[in-house]
Design an enzyme around this catalytic site. Structure first.
Site, mmCIF file in Angstrom:
data_model
loop_
_atom_site.group_PDB
_atom_site.id
_atom_site.type_symbol
_atom_site.label_atom_id
_atom_site.label_comp_id
_atom_site.label_asym_id
_atom_site.label_seq_id
_atom_site.Cartn_x
_atom_site.Cartn_y
_atom_site.Cartn_z
ATOM 1 N N HIS A 117 -8.015 -4.839 -0.617
ATOM 2 C CA HIS A 117 -6.981 -4.107 -0.195
ATOM 3 C C HIS A 117 -6.680 -4.578 1.247
ATOM 4 C CE1 HIS A 117 -4.270 -0.801 -0.239
ATOM 5 N NE2 HIS A 117 -4.588 -0.431 1.078
ATOM 6 N N SER A 137 0.879 -1.101 0.089
ATOM 7 C CA SER A 137 -0.069 0.026 -0.087
ATOM 8 C C SER A 137 1.043 1.273 0.020
ATOM 9 C CB SER A 137 -0.860 -0.053 1.121
ATOM 10 O OG SER A 137 -1.815 0.987 1.039
ATOM 11 N N ASP A 174 -10.091 -3.730 -5.178
ATOM 12 C CA ASP A 174 -9.472 -2.808 -4.477
ATOM 13 C C ASP A 174 -9.083 -1.336 -5.241
ATOM 14 O OD1 ASP A 174 -6.938 -1.472 -3.177
ATOM 15 O OD2 ASP A 174 -5.601 -2.770 -3.843
#
Length: 404
Positions: free
Chosen positions: A374, A186, A344
């Protein structure tokens, strides 16, 4: 139980179900578990006092960030030190055959605002990575928002990387200079990609990364109407609204501009700094397959935030948005593993970066999880265990074993 109690219980149950329930598309794995996680985070945010980021941190520390302990993965030595003044946790596997080992620098996720290298799932994850790869893993505790903003987290990560890649430090930890990688998930994937780019073109560095492993990385902040942003705008753990909030916090943009950013007004046609060449670097109509374009049309505002790119230069800075790097920079990057998830908002960032790297001849493995979302990569441990997370982690480890 009297009539009043029955009615009260029914209403309470219905209210809780309404609060927890979030409609998900078909294909999301274990949706009720994900709904409960999302509801818990929303509650922590709403009940917190002071800055909401600090409230979420306190919640995570209580429920999610317990210490793993030395017995979690026996045989891994853990030490807390600093690399060029940056706090890091070093994991040294001791179960190998001796000699030089792999090295891996890891940057945790959390929107440049949350997460800790030394606590919770990240501590557990990096202990396992060290043991399975017989590697020295360095997990970096870079500074976070709201205490700092861009470029400070990036500079922390770059300083730690240069320190680790020095001949003296590699020798101290018995790391093979030909087998050192950088990784992150991320926001950490963003930092790993940016640091990999910088190191790859730094002529003063005698040792460079031989591989990069990026897990659903955030790579650009100019288009929040990518197909994955629209398709997954309300999917936990990262909604489209939260994605924009994290970006404008990181880049020091006034929070009152969140709605214009959601409308892509910051990257409108009137922005003279956004040349056609630069726009092509994040143009998903050129970089995504028809399957992932989802029959959507680009959203480009004709008018919008005049002068925002001059006021917030980080929007065009490749240290913040690695997807915007020119082909010459990308061509020098190490081979890459890029993990993406169907559900995501950041899916298309990873897919576009895959294509741009491949276009300049960089070897890229894209591991795409059609049932992934995610955050799933680090959800390996009770109470946040997901099968897709376990599968994603196993494939990540397998790629590093073969490529690092």
């Amino acid at each position: 139980m009297g009539p009043f109690s029955v009615v009260f219980t029914f209403l309470l149950t219905a209210s809780l179900a309404y609060y927890v329930y979030t409609p998900f598309p078909d294909g999301v794995e274990e949706p009720w578990k994900l709904m409960l996680l999302d509801a818990t985070f929303r509650t922590a945010q709403r009940l917190g006092f002071g800055h909401y980021i600090r409230s979420i941190r306190r919640f995570r520390e209580v429920l999610l960030e317990s210490d793993a302990g030395e017995d979690f993965v026996p045989g891994v030595k853990v030490s807390d030190v600093t690399f060029s003044g940056v706090p890091v946790r070093v994991y040294e596997a001791s179960g190998g055959q001796g000699g030089l080992r792999r090295g891996l620098l890891y940057f945790h996720g959390g929107g440049w605002a949350l997460g800790r290298a030394k606590k919770g799932s990240y501590d557990k994850l990096t202990r396992i990575v060290s043991a399975e790869l017989d590697a020295v893993v360095v997990s970096v505790d870079y500074r976070l928002y709201p205490e700092v903003q861009f470029p400070e987290p990036y500079l922390d990560c770059l300083a730690a990387a240069k320190h680790f890649l020095s001949a003296e430090v590699l020798s101290r930890y018995s790391v093979d200079p030909e087998r050192v990688g950088v990784s992150g998930d991320s926001a950490g994937g963003n930092l790993a990609a940016a640091v990999a780019q910088e190191i790859s073109q730094d002529s003063s560095m005698t040792v460079k990364f031989s591989a990069q492993a990026l897990v659903y990385p955030a790579l650009q902040a100019l288009d929040f109407h990518t197909p994955s942003c629209i398709q997954n705008q309300n999917i936990p753990v990262l909604s489209r609204s939260s994605l924009v909030q994290f970006w404008i916090q990181y880049l020091g943009v006034d929070l009152s501009l969140k709605e214009p950013f959601l409308s892509n007004q910051h990257s409108g046609l009137q922005q003279p700094l956004l040349t056609p060449e630069l726009r092509a670097r994040f143009n998903w109509t050129l970089l995504l397959s028809a399957e992932h374009q989802k029959n959507q049309s680009p959203v480009v505002a004709g008018q919008g935030l005049e002068g925002i790119l001059e006021k917030a230069p980080g929007l065009l800075d490749i240290r913040a948005s690695p997807l915007l790097a020119n082909p010459e920079v990308l061509s020098k990057c190490p081979k890459a593993y890029i993990l993406t998830c169907e559900f995501d908002v950041l899916r298309d960032d990873g897919l576009m970066y895959t294509q741009r790297l491949q276009n300049v001849g960089v070897q890229v493995t894209n591991a795409h999880y059609k049932d992934g979302f995610h955050g799933c990569f680090s959800m390996l441990f009770w109470p946040l265990e997901f099968d897709v997370g376990r599968r994603a982690f196993r494939h990540y480890i397998s790629w590093l074993q073969d490529n690092l």
